[in-house]
Design an enzyme around this catalytic site. Structure first.
Site, PDB file in Angstrom:
ATOM      1  CD  GLU A  55      43.392  46.097  39.750  1.00  0.00           C
ATOM      2  OE1 GLU A  55      43.296  46.679  40.833  1.00  0.00           O
ATOM      3  OE2 GLU A  55      44.135  46.497  38.826  1.00  0.00           O
ATOM      4  CD  GLU A  58      45.514  45.604  44.255  1.00  0.00           C
ATOM      5  OE1 GLU A  58      45.417  46.820  43.949  1.00  0.00           O
ATOM      6  OE2 GLU A  58      45.979  44.749  43.487  1.00  0.00           O
TER       7      GLU A  58
END
Length: 846
Positions: free
Chosen positions: A183, A252
């Site tokens: 991320e 995710e």
């Protein structure tokens, strides 16, 4: 000539053999999907983090994941656990990564190994070891040589471990993809050119390790080739990779959300989660990983945030304790089956989109070989839709998608849940906590060799190095006998400003008050009147960390602890700033230094026996008691609802931090339809965010187990109890026309075979059976599990039919059919709603 021909033939055979071997043990990709051993695959994966459960739980969790229709398990690698000090590694017990991966391989599943080594994950310091912060010249996650050297060394360590054990798919192992960084998109933009340089370096470093499997970067649009950029979020149907030759992967898919102390429990309806997954697949997605599939527990001091709870349940399909959460688990299992029926068409064709109305669409995949799959969607969050597709009529629930593997027959609708709902309860056990003893933490003074004294206030982490949550700040102030407040005036007011996360203020050894920050605002202030006396007074502030930050640009620079100002108001001289006085510091608690939590250490502490009643409001108190392991095999929890805030250990192993902080939020209701946000489906307002704390049975002995807890505020330890988590109620609601995969096989093959009727399936946990049918109605019942009501149409035989089929059974199935119940209202749409009670099975001796 013959010899030459034989030689050429041998070489040709060898070349063919090598090609076959390479094809059989390879992972590549194209724009459609990951290609494993020469075949494109649609893959469903689930996150299970090995240190958030115990090795004794791993095999069961992995098998449940496989039974739920998963193809792969995803896990982060936890740097701070594996390298607690530079060059000193730990891969034992809950940290045995190789054992975990080999169990996944044994189950026949693949692995997505997210090495990071930054992981976020609501984990302490984002997975970075705290010693990394103190490497000279280091700056995290940017073009910084000290950081890159440490990161590369650890990444190489993990990759080499995997290679040595032949765990990459290219070696015949289960690892099909690996992740570098995590991320990074937000940080990349914040850091500018140094961020992009670091990103490029990280990708090249990873690829150069020659694992034979693709690398990915999630939430990073600039991932350099050949690294695949991937999506994280509640929805990812908007996402496209940064190059047309890369597949669309969702690393995710958030199945729920984490909780923080004093916050509500946040749940995500499975109707919306399955809707999001199907949206992604119909737009060309080919890999979905549920974050989390089993959330588990933040044992010890591993929770980050700060303020993240010890429970990391995440509303996942398998709950914190390892029990299946229904209907989430079962509905997703049916989704996986339905999509796998479409796999050939999905991977060999691109979707063609057709409008079916204002909110309705059809995504159709038609392959050259004649295969066809369709997805009919209704994006209206409030109204159902009746659409016409291929000259046939279909009813679509609000905010839902129907899956047609042959472009004709519906086998699954995301909003039509046919699997059971299981309700869990915490029930008492037969285990009692006996022989309570207490020990009061020393507040007034500390040994000279354990304190440091300097002028001014120090940042907490710089002093503790995270060896403890606790740091004492102490200073003295002399009060003249002439001060006005000593002669009937108002007490002085002490103001202490902190950068996190909690503090308790003591004046001359007596608790004056406490103050707490929040995850949204770590900075907070203690303001309180203080009882000072003539002469020398000791002001002691116990500053407490509740997990270190785990995300944000340069979070390693964020401050924790009392950094001031510390000001006293109300003296005759006016405001007195204490910030730049001499302050003494003591790391940790006396009980920690004496290792009171260990069952194997004989300490010279004089534990005090006697009534707990007198101790229940005493701050900074250690408690210990002994207990025998509860009977049975149900998961166990410790009920800490009577306590305040602290930490708890069983047989020397830390269960984690506890805090009876009451949840604030908006718990006004929850609808599956409409875009999901974390503020949408909140539960538990006005109740403790976490009351029960998971105790793994593998940590217990049959008898004489030691419980130790440290209570900061004061509580009633006599009310602490062991509970067992059990399924107590199962419900199901299925209509006469519920989609049925078995019927698709019949219809698609056009065989003259009787259609299977939809069925209600009820299933109690192992060791249980159905003891009663609380509600049963075939007709037009309404309501939800625990609140069903009969409608105007009701078959009087409903209760009797269910009782005959189900009482005394662990599981049962009942066809939703008029022939089963005697049709109470012909030509009317009907359904069967059932609520059953699960109870421990009884064995009768003949």
């Amino acid at each position: 000539m013959g010899a030459i021909s034989d030689s050429k033939w041998f070489l040709l055979c060898m070349w063919v053999f090598l090609c076959i071997q390479l094809t059989q043990c390879s992972v590549t990709y194209d724009r459609k999907a990951l290609i494993i051993n020469g075949q494109r695959r649609i893959l469903f994966s689930g996150s299970i983090h090995y240190p958030r459960s115990t090795p004794q739980m791993w095999e069961g969790l992995i098998q449940k994941a496989k039974d739920g229709g998963l193809d792969a398990i995803d896990t982060y690698v936890f740097w701070n656990l594996h390298e607690p000090s530079p060059g000193k590694y730990n891969f034992e017990g809950r940290y045995d990564l190789v054992r975990f991966i080999k169990l996944i391989q044994k189950a026949g599943l693949y692995v997505h190994l997210r090495i990071g080594p930054y992981i976020c994950a609501e984990w302490n310091f984002g997975g970075f070891p705290v010693w990394l912060k103190f490497v000279p010249g280091v700056s995290f996650r940017t073009d910084n040589e000290p950081f890159k050297m440490a990161m590369q060394r650890f990444t190489q360590k993990i990759v080499q471990m995997m290679k040595n054990e032949k765990l990459f798919e290219s070696q015949g192992g289960p690892i099909i993809i690996s992740q570098i960084e995590n991320e990074y998109g937000h940080e990349s933009r914040a850091f500018g050119a140094p961020g992009y340089a670091y990103l490029t370096w990280a990708a090249k470093m990873a690829v150069a390790m020659d694992t034979g499997v693709p690398w990915v970067m999630c939430k990073e649009d600039d991932a350099p080739d050949p690294v695949i950029n991937t999506c994280n979020g509640f929805y990812c149907d908007y996402f496209s990779p940064n190059k047309p030759n890369k597949p669309t992967l969702w690393t995710e898919a958030w199945s729920g959300w984490f909780t923080e102390f004093a916050g509500p429990i946040q749940q995500r309806p499975v109707e919306d989660l399955s809707f999001a997954v199907t949206r992604f697949i119909q737009k060309g997605g080919s890999f979905v990983n549920y974050y989390m599939y089993h959330g588990g527990t933040n044992f010890g001091r591993t929770a980050g945030g700060p303020f993240i709870t010890t429970s990391y349940d995440y509303d996942a399909p398998i709950d914190e304790y390892g029990l299946i959460r229904q209907p989430k688990y079962g509905h997703l299992k049916e989704l996986h089956k339905a999509i796998k029926l479409c796999e050939r068409a999905l991977l060999s064709a691109d979707p063609a989109e057709t409008s079916l109305g204002t909110y309705a669409k059809a995504q159709v995949f038609s392959s050259e070989s004649g295969g066809c799959a369709a997805f009919l969607s209704n994006y209206n969050p409030t109204s159902a839709a009746r659409v016409t597709f291929n000259s046939m009529h279909y009813n679509l629930a609000p905010w839902s998608i129907s899956i047609l593997p042959d472009c004709k027959n519906v086998v699954f609708n995301t909003a039509t849940v046919g699997v059971q709902t299981s309700q869990m309860q915490m029930l008492p056990t037969n285990s009692e906590l006996l022989s309570w003893e207490t020990f009061n933490e020393d507040i007034s003074s500390a040994d000279d060799d354990s304190t440091i004294t300097v002028v001014g206030l120090l940042e907490q982490l710089n002093v503790t190095r995270d060896t403890s949550d606790y740091l004492w700040y102490s200073t003295r102030i002399d009060i003249s006998s002439s001060e006005s407040f000593l002669h009937g005036g108002q007490h002085p007011t002490l103001i202490v400003q902190s950068t996190g996360h909690a503090m308790h203020v003591f004046i001359n050894g007596h608790l004056s008050g406490s103050a707490f920050g929040t995850r949204e605002d770590r900075r907070f202030t203690f303001t309180g009147d203080v009882n000072l006396q003539t002469g020398s007074n000791i002001i002691s502030v116990l500053s407490i960390a509740v997990g270190l930050p785990n995300n944000g640009p340069h979070f390693e620079t964020w401050s924790t602890g009392v950094l001031g100002p510390v000001v006293l108001h109300g003296l005759d001289e006016g405001k007195k700033d204490l910030s730049w006085q001499k302050w003494s510091y003591q790391v940790g608690l006396k009980g920690e230094a004496m290792n009171l939590v260990s069952p194997n250490v004989i300490s010279n502490v004089d534990w005090m026996k006697g009534s707990l009643f007198a101790q229940k409001q005493q701050p900074l108190t250690w408690y210990k008691a002994y207990f025998d392991a509860p009977d049975g095999d149900e998961p166990l929890a410790l009920d800490m609802g009577s306590m305040g805030k602290g930490q708890v250990w069983i047989n020397g192993q830390s269960i984690g931090r506890y805090w009876t902080a009451y949840a604030k939020g908006n718990c006004s209701g929850c609808s599956y339809s409409g875009t999901f946000r974390t503020t949408k489906c909140q539960f538990g307002c006005g109740q403790p965010t976490q009351r029960w704390y998971h105790v793994p049975r593998s940590w217990l002995k049959p008898t004489q187990n030691l419980l130790v807890l440290f209570e900061e505020l004061g509580g009633d330890a006599s009310k602490i109890s062991f509970m067992k988590r059990s399924v107590t109620t199962v419900c199901a609601e299925v209509s006469e026309h519920h989609p049925n995969i078995k019927n698709w096989h019949i219809e698609s093959q056009e065989r003259p075979k009787e259609m299977s009727k939809p069925k209600v399936h009820l299933h109690c946990a192992s060791g249980q059976s159905i003891s009663a049918i609380k509600f049963a109605s075939f007709g037009t019942p309404s309501g939800t599990c625990g609140n069903f009501q009969k409608g105007t149409c009701h078959a009087p035989t409903s209760q009797a039919v269910l009782e005959k089929k189900c009482i005394g059974q662990q599981k049962c199935s009942v066809a939703v059919s008029s022939s089963n119940f005697a049709d109470p209202c012909p030509n009317m749409f009907k359904k069967l709603s059932v609520e059953a009670v699960c109870a421990p099975s009884t064995t009768t001796n003949a």
